[in-house]
Design an enzyme around this catalytic site. Structure first.
Site, PDB file in Angstrom:
ATOM      1  N   CYS A 130      17.392  90.313  92.303  1.00 48.47           N
ATOM      2  CA  CYS A 130      17.864  90.337  90.867  1.00 48.47           C
ATOM      3  C   CYS A 130      18.928  89.489  90.143  1.00 48.47           C
ATOM      4  CB  CYS A 130      18.014  92.025  90.559  1.00 48.47           C
ATOM      5  SG  CYS A 130      19.486  92.674  91.612  1.00 48.47           S
TER       6      CYS A 130
ATOM      7  N   ARG B 285      41.779 100.042  88.820  1.00 48.14           N
ATOM      8  CA  ARG B 285      40.795  99.836  88.038  1.00 48.14           C
ATOM      9  C   ARG B 285      40.847 100.473  86.592  1.00 48.14           C
ATOM     10  NH1 ARG B 285      36.013 102.227  91.119  1.00 48.14           N
ATOM     11  NH2 ARG B 285      37.788 103.665  92.119  1.00 48.14           N
ATOM     12  N   GLU B 286      42.016 100.200  85.852  1.00 46.53           N
ATOM     13  CA  GLU B 286      42.433 100.961  84.740  1.00 46.53           C
ATOM     14  C   GLU B 286      41.451 100.298  83.607  1.00 46.53           C
ATOM     15  OE1 GLU B 286      46.415 100.297  86.624  1.00 46.53           O
ATOM     16  OE2 GLU B 286      44.387  99.374  86.697  1.00 46.53           O
TER      17      GLU B 286
ATOM     18  N   GLU C 137      13.705  91.202  89.450  1.00 45.09           N
ATOM     19  CA  GLU C 137      14.163  91.571  88.037  1.00 45.09           C
ATOM     20  C   GLU C 137      13.483  90.627  87.142  1.00 45.09           C
ATOM     21  OE1 GLU C 137      16.077  90.166  84.621  1.00 45.09           O
ATOM     22  OE2 GLU C 137      16.550  89.015  86.264  1.00 45.09           O
TER      23      GLU C 137
ATOM     24  N   GLY D 242      15.297 101.716  95.070  1.00 47.26           N
ATOM     25  CA  GLY D 242      16.315 102.393  96.220  1.00 47.26           C
ATOM     26  C   GLY D 242      17.123 103.542  95.830  1.00 47.26           C
ATOM     27  N   SER D 243      18.382 103.176  94.751  1.00 46.48           N
ATOM     28  CA  SER D 243      19.067 104.026  94.887  1.00 46.48           C
ATOM     29  C   SER D 243      18.540 105.032  93.657  1.00 46.48           C
ATOM     30  CB  SER D 243      20.379 103.293  94.429  1.00 46.48           C
ATOM     31  OG  SER D 243      20.379 102.549  93.357  1.00 46.48           O
TER      32      SER D 243
ATOM     33  N   ASP E   2      16.347  94.357 101.148  1.00 45.44           N
ATOM     34  CA  ASP E   2      17.228  93.918  99.811  1.00 45.44           C
ATOM     35  C   ASP E   2      17.669  92.546 100.178  1.00 45.44           C
ATOM     36  OD1 ASP E   2      16.072  95.903  98.436  1.00 45.44           O
ATOM     37  OD2 ASP E   2      18.029  96.906  98.325  1.00 45.44           O
TER      38      ASP E   2
ATOM     39  N   HIS F  94      20.360  98.332  83.624  1.00 40.95           N
ATOM     40  CA  HIS F  94      21.785  97.869  83.381  1.00 40.95           C
ATOM     41  C   HIS F  94      21.928  98.111  81.726  1.00 40.95           C
ATOM     42  CE1 HIS F  94      21.667  95.724  87.119  1.00 40.95           C
ATOM     43  NE2 HIS F  94      22.782  96.253  87.318  1.00 40.95           N
TER      44      HIS F  94
ATOM     45  N   GLU G 190      22.292  83.324  94.731  1.00 40.72           N
ATOM     46  CA  GLU G 190      23.522  83.249  94.774  1.00 40.72           C
ATOM     47  C   GLU G 190      24.129  82.501  95.663  1.00 40.72           C
ATOM     48  OE1 GLU G 190      27.054  86.496  95.754  1.00 40.72           O
ATOM     49  OE2 GLU G 190      25.634  86.900  94.080  1.00 40.72           O
TER      50      GLU G 190
END
Length: 777
Positions: free
Chosen positions: A656, A17-18, A678, A445-446, A612, A707, A618
């Site tokens: 969302c 994950r650079e 969303e 939630g988070s 959720d 976001h 999708e």
């Protein structure tokens, strides 16, 4: 000439994950633009050289992006909305403009906050792309030479590079205008000269092949779109005749578009033969003698090892009909959607590991299959036998099948779950039970996953923090978050999910049938990476998963605290799913595990439970003819999770970052008491759906784009709420952010939520004075 080994795209994020770390350092001011560009160039160089060492004949260039490849194309052709331009001048485009489009900016060219562009799902994947915006008077021009620059960069390194461009028709179809009478395809005549100029410059720089991605060809297209494809590729093939154009399609079959595509004046067409192997025979019967086929025989979307026997049967059929000089081999799509390297998984179960392949291994498979195509199967006899044995061990492993789970699924599918009473009855009982005010406020939630939270979790997993110390830390975070929510006046609280690294992984770790990686990261958008678990066998819950922390949080307050679950479709979509049984069967297994969890939460006194399902849209098949079957079992799985609770228990769901308007009836059929969805990033365009369709239950259109770092003002929230209330009655409306807050900082979250509750109080007062509404619903 021989069969060529190729690739459509490589993961951008780096094996460790650079790219994520470089971006986040840049955004925080710890890395300057020069440093960011140097790190990006180092990643590209490493990825190109790796693919060359593995033996690819053609290596993709311009598949790298600092944020999103669709956004990159918008920058290349100058499709930049005015609100991001300094002085309205496209010549001012720079990295600051690019990231402003992706993330928004607190002080734009006019000095005011500018929100980011809309973001939605890339076809049926969990990758998010930035949606291009096309204004009526937009003048396309070549305003970024990124594709040319990266080709020349690769060329200087001696890489056999094939530049990759998002094709013009898909670029337009993936975008939007803000006028119903303006179709993006009407802008094609303005756009094509930019593509022509870019191809000419690539040819002048020495490019031989250019890959043009047209994934929209696997959708149900109007005749105008197919005409646009014909028009575009007729012109593009003439713009630089010395170039060989590869038109790439993926994620499904071409269907009725196949004859049109195969007779375009291009050098090759790429076919996804993992999702749609049946289209090979149709293509071979239709392919003209001047056309080569690129065969996508290695799965670019999933992590399972390729069945060499099946792949070679397709390859050998194509070589027999076309000859080796007219066949290219590749993954089915870009490897953007899979982790980088299985060799990094030193702790993975040895039996399970032999069934898997990540991006690095998938390219090894492409090279091996190419060798077999060119030299015969005997050239890879040992690899063929190892492959056969690994697949046989997987098929016969006792770790995969659980007859008790299978029996429960058969019973559940036969019964078709539904709530005890209709919504109108439940609504009255829930309102009497919960005593919430008009326009109830909540979050999704988070709450922020700070460095301290991540460090404590890592210390616990590494054994540097014992159970007692870790749980004391989690309790303190939950209590602090409950007190904050009470202080600002939220009506329905959440515990913050500090014990959860990810909304899927947390549950998967407590279910049989899943395996986990340490470095299996995949880009979701920008610097956001996810580590999907792998569903390898039948799913069973080992015991309660969320009850302990939910009940602890509820013990701290008299206000209702939501129990938080990830729904079965999302659990499935955001995992790498087993490919040896129908996806519906896997989804029902997940639904049964979550059904048991809901029962335990309700028994423990949790009065509101949120399930959720952001991935419902999708998972929708790309062809409309397949929608009904998918929605039937997807909706039934949600109802299986939620249907057995009492009328007084309120069920929420959340969705969302996708286009939900075309499945709104299915969403209503899920029969959740409250839907949060969303809406703010698309400037509340979702409200148009509720003008056309009267949603029956309660709904919370998101008013805070989580976001973006932008902190909305009280006035912004009031304006959004008043616009919502023009469409929906106040008695039906909840007020909430677009999504969870884990990626935001407390410094942003605290004022944003405080402003939200202040705005709601102001609107409540206004409604009370104007309409005499009772604020207690």
């Amino acid at each position: 000439m021989m069969v060529l080994a190729t690739n459509l795209g490589y993961p951008r994020i780096g094996a460790r994950r650079e790219l994520k770390r470089a971006l986040e350092q840049f955004w925080s001011g710890k890395l300057d633009e020069t440093g960011l560009r140097e790190q990006a160039a180092a990643l590209r160089r490493a990825h190109w050289q790796l693919q060359q060492r593995l033996g690819l004949d053609q290596v993709p260039a311009n598949d790298f992006s600092l944020y999103d490849h669709v956004l990159d194309m918008a920058m290349v052709v100058g499709a930049v909305p005015r609100r991001y331009l300094r002085g309205g001048d496209p010549a001012t485009l720079d990295l600051a403009t690019y990231f402003a489009m992706a993330r928004g900016v607190e002080a734009g060219p006019t000095g005011e906050a500018v929100p980011p562009m809309e973001m939605t799902k890339w076809f049926d994947t969990n990758y998010h792309y930035i949606v291009p915006e096309f204004e009526e008077d937009l003048v396309f021009r070549l305003t970024s030479t990124k594709p040319l620059d990266e080709f020349e960069e690769a060329k200087a390194l001696g890489i056999p590079a094939r530049p990759v461009l998002l094709g013009p028709v898909s670029f337009l179809l993936l975008g939007k205008t803000h006028r119903e009478d303006l179709s993006p395809l009407t802008l094609l005549e303005r756009l094509l000269p930019v593509y022509e100029e870019l191809l000419q410059r690539l040819a002048a720089a020495g490019a031989d092949w250019v890959q043009l991605d047209e994934p929209c060809l696997v959708l149900d297209l109007e005749p105008a779109a197919l005409h646009a494809i014909e028009q575009s590729y007729t012109r593009l093939s003439q713009a630089a005749p010395q170039l060989r154009l590869l038109l790439a399609t993926y994620f499904g079959d071409l269907g009725p578009a196949l004859p049109t595509v195969l007779h375009l004046p291009v050098a090759a067409v790429h076919l996804d033969l993992v999702r749609a192997p049946h289209q090979l025979e149709l293509a071979l019967a239709e392919t003209p003698p001047t056309l080569a086929l690129s065969l996508g025989v290695v799965d670019g979307r999933n992590v399972w090892r390729t069945d060499f026997e099946q792949a070679l049967s397709l390859i050998e059929r194509a070589v027999e009909r076309l000859g080796p000089q007219r066949v290219l081999l590749a993954p089915s799509c870009s490897l953007l959607h899979v982790p980088v390297d299985l060799d990094l998984e030193s702790e993975l179960d040895a039996e399970l590991k032999q069934w898997l392949a990540f991006a690095h291994q998938k390219l090894q498979e492409v090279v091996l299959l190419t060798r077999a195509a060119n030299e015969g199967r005997q050239a890879i006899a040992e690899e063929l036998e190892r492959n056969r044995q690994a697949l046989q061990r997987r098929r016969t492993s006792p770790r995969i099948h659980d007859e008790e789970v299978a029996q429960r699924v058969r019973q559940a599918r036969a019964q078709r779950a539904q709530r005890q009473s209709p919504y109108a009855v439940r609504r009255q009982r829930q309102r009497a039970h919960l005593q919430l005010p008009l326009l109830p406020t909540t979050t999704i939630g988070s709450f922020p996953q700070t460095e301290e939270v991540r460090a404590a979790r890592a210390a616990f997993k590494n054994g540097r923090l014992d159970v007692a110390g870790y749980e004391a830390f989690i309790r303190s975070e939950i209590e602090r978050t409950i007190r904050f929510q009470e202080e600002i006046g939220l009506d329905v609280l959440v515990h913050g999910e500090f014990e959860r690294s990810d909304m899927v992984e947390y549950f998967a770790e407590q279910l049989d049938g899943f395996l986990f990686t340490r470095n299996g990261w995949v880009q979701s958008y920008g610097s956001r990476c996810v580590r999907p678990p792998v569903i390898y066998g039948d799913v069973r819950r080992r015991g309660p998963m969320t009850v302990r922390w939910s009940t602890f949080a509820q013990s701290l307050t008299s206000r209702p605290v939501k129990g938080m679950l990830t729904g079965p479709v999302t659990m499935m979509q955001w995992s790498f799913v087993r490919d040896d049984q129908p996806r519906a069967d896997t989804c029902y297994q997940l639904a049964l595990a979550l059904h048991d969890e809901v029962q335990d939460l309700e028994a423990a006194g949790i009065r509101i439970i949120q399930i959720d399902e952001p991935a419902l849209r999708e998972g929708l098949p790309l062809r409309r003819s397949e929608w009904a079957s998918y929605l039937d079992w997807a909706v039934d799985c949600f109802r299986l999770v939620s249907a057995s609770v009492r009328d007084e228990t309120q069920i929420h769901t959340h969705m969302c970052y996708a286009e939900f308007g075309d499945i709104i009836e299915a969403i209503a059929a899920m029969d959740a008491d409250v839907l949060s969805i969303e809406a703010s990033r698309s400037r509340l365009e979702l409200l148009n759906v509720f003008v056309r369709y009267r949603y029956p239950n309660e709904i919370g259109p998101g008013v805070y784009d989580v976001h973006s770092p932008h902190v909305p003002s009280v006035r912004e929230y009031e304006q959004r709420l008043l616009r919502i209330l023009e469409v929906l009655p106040a008695e039906q409306v909840w007020v909430n952010p677009d999504c969870g807050l884990k990626t935001r900082r407390w410094e942003e979250v605290k004022p944003s939520l405080a402003h939200l509750t202040q705005a709601v109080q102001a609107v409540r007062s206004r409604l009370e004075s104007e309409q005499g509404l009772n604020l207690r619903t």
